[in-house]
Design a protein around this motif. Structure first.
Motif, PDB file in Angstrom:
ATOM      1  N   VAL A 150       0.844  -1.202   0.000  1.00 49.15           N
ATOM      2  CA  VAL A 150       0.000   0.000   0.000  1.00 49.15           C
ATOM      3  C   VAL A 150       0.876   1.248   0.000  1.00 49.15           C
ATOM      4  N   PHE A 151       1.925   1.249   0.784  1.00 47.80           N
ATOM      5  CA  PHE A 151       2.849   2.386   0.816  1.00 47.80           C
ATOM      6  C   PHE A 151       3.482   2.598  -0.558  1.00 47.80           C
ATOM      7  N   TRP A 152       3.955   1.512  -1.179  1.00 48.53           N
ATOM      8  CA  TRP A 152       4.586   1.620  -2.493  1.00 48.53           C
ATOM      9  C   TRP A 152       3.585   2.119  -3.534  1.00 48.53           C
ATOM     10  N   GLY A 153       2.385   1.577  -3.501  1.00 50.99           N
ATOM     11  CA  GLY A 153       1.363   2.017  -4.450  1.00 50.99           C
ATOM     12  C   GLY A 153       1.022   3.479  -4.297  1.00 50.99           C
ATOM     13  N   SER A 154       0.946   3.942  -3.057  1.00 49.39           N
ATOM     14  CA  SER A 154       0.658   5.360  -2.840  1.00 49.39           C
ATOM     15  C   SER A 154       1.796   6.232  -3.355  1.00 49.39           C
ATOM     16  N   GLN A 155       3.029   5.780  -3.190  1.00 46.64           N
ATOM     17  CA  GLN A 155       4.172   6.547  -3.696  1.00 46.64           C
ATOM     18  C   GLN A 155       4.141   6.648  -5.214  1.00 46.64           C
ATOM     19  N   VAL A 156       3.799   5.552  -5.881  1.00 44.79           N
ATOM     20  CA  VAL A 156       3.704   5.557  -7.350  1.00 44.79           C
ATOM     21  C   VAL A 156       2.620   6.532  -7.790  1.00 44.79           C
ATOM     22  N   LEU A 157       1.450   6.459  -7.167  1.00 43.06           N
ATOM     23  CA  LEU A 157       0.360   7.370  -7.537  1.00 43.06           C
ATOM     24  C   LEU A 157       0.726   8.829  -7.289  1.00 43.06           C
ATOM     25  N   LEU A 158       1.383   9.106  -6.172  1.00 42.92           N
ATOM     26  CA  LEU A 158       1.776  10.477  -5.871  1.00 42.92           C
ATOM     27  C   LEU A 158       2.827  10.999  -6.851  1.00 42.92           C
ATOM     28  N   ILE A 159       3.782  10.165  -7.215  1.00 49.44           N
ATOM     29  CA  ILE A 159       4.819  10.582  -8.163  1.00 49.44           C
ATOM     30  C   ILE A 159       4.215  10.867  -9.530  1.00 49.44           C
TER      31      ILE A 159
ATOM     32  N   SER B 156      11.243   1.755  -6.590  1.00 52.24           N
ATOM     33  CA  SER B 156      11.192   0.308  -6.780  1.00 52.24           C
ATOM     34  C   SER B 156      12.381  -0.424  -6.175  1.00 52.24           C
ATOM     35  N   ARG B 157      13.421   0.306  -5.809  1.00 55.85           N
ATOM     36  CA  ARG B 157      14.617  -0.328  -5.243  1.00 55.85           C
ATOM     37  C   ARG B 157      14.306  -0.905  -3.871  1.00 55.85           C
ATOM     38  N   PRO B 158      14.917  -2.043  -3.536  1.00 56.07           N
ATOM     39  CA  PRO B 158      14.700  -2.597  -2.199  1.00 56.07           C
ATOM     40  C   PRO B 158      15.239  -1.653  -1.125  1.00 56.07           C
TER      41      PRO B 158
END
Length: 85
Positions: A23-32, A80-82
């Motif tokens: 969810v955190f990663w998805g929100s970051q993608v949407l915000l970017i 996307s980086r670990p």
């Protein structure tokens, strides 16, 4: 990482402990992507007001679009980086 208040080793707070990584990663993608799209649209409106014709505005705006696409790709790659936990 939990925060320790007052150095007493007592209560700790995990600020984003409730948020899952997907969810955190998805929100970051949407915000970017959303933020960069808004920036390109706003810059295009400025270019249309500044130049006399739409063709000149598009030609003047093209370098910014190229930079923003590159910046978006770079930002998504960084996200996307670990990460270290």
């Amino acid at each position: 990482m939990p925060l320790e208040f007052f150095g007493d080793g007592g209560a700790t707070v995990s600020l984003l402990g409730w948020l899952s990584v997907p969810v955190f990663w998805g929100s970051q993608v949407l915000l970017i992507v959303g933020g960069h799209a808004v920036a390109v649209v706003a810059a295009h409106r400025v270019a249309v007001n500044r130049y006399e014709t739409l063709t000149l505005a598009r030609r003047g705006h093209l370098p910014l679009v190229v930079v923003m696409v590159g910046y978006t790709v770079l930002s998504l790659w960084i996200v996307s980086r670990p990460f270290a936990s």
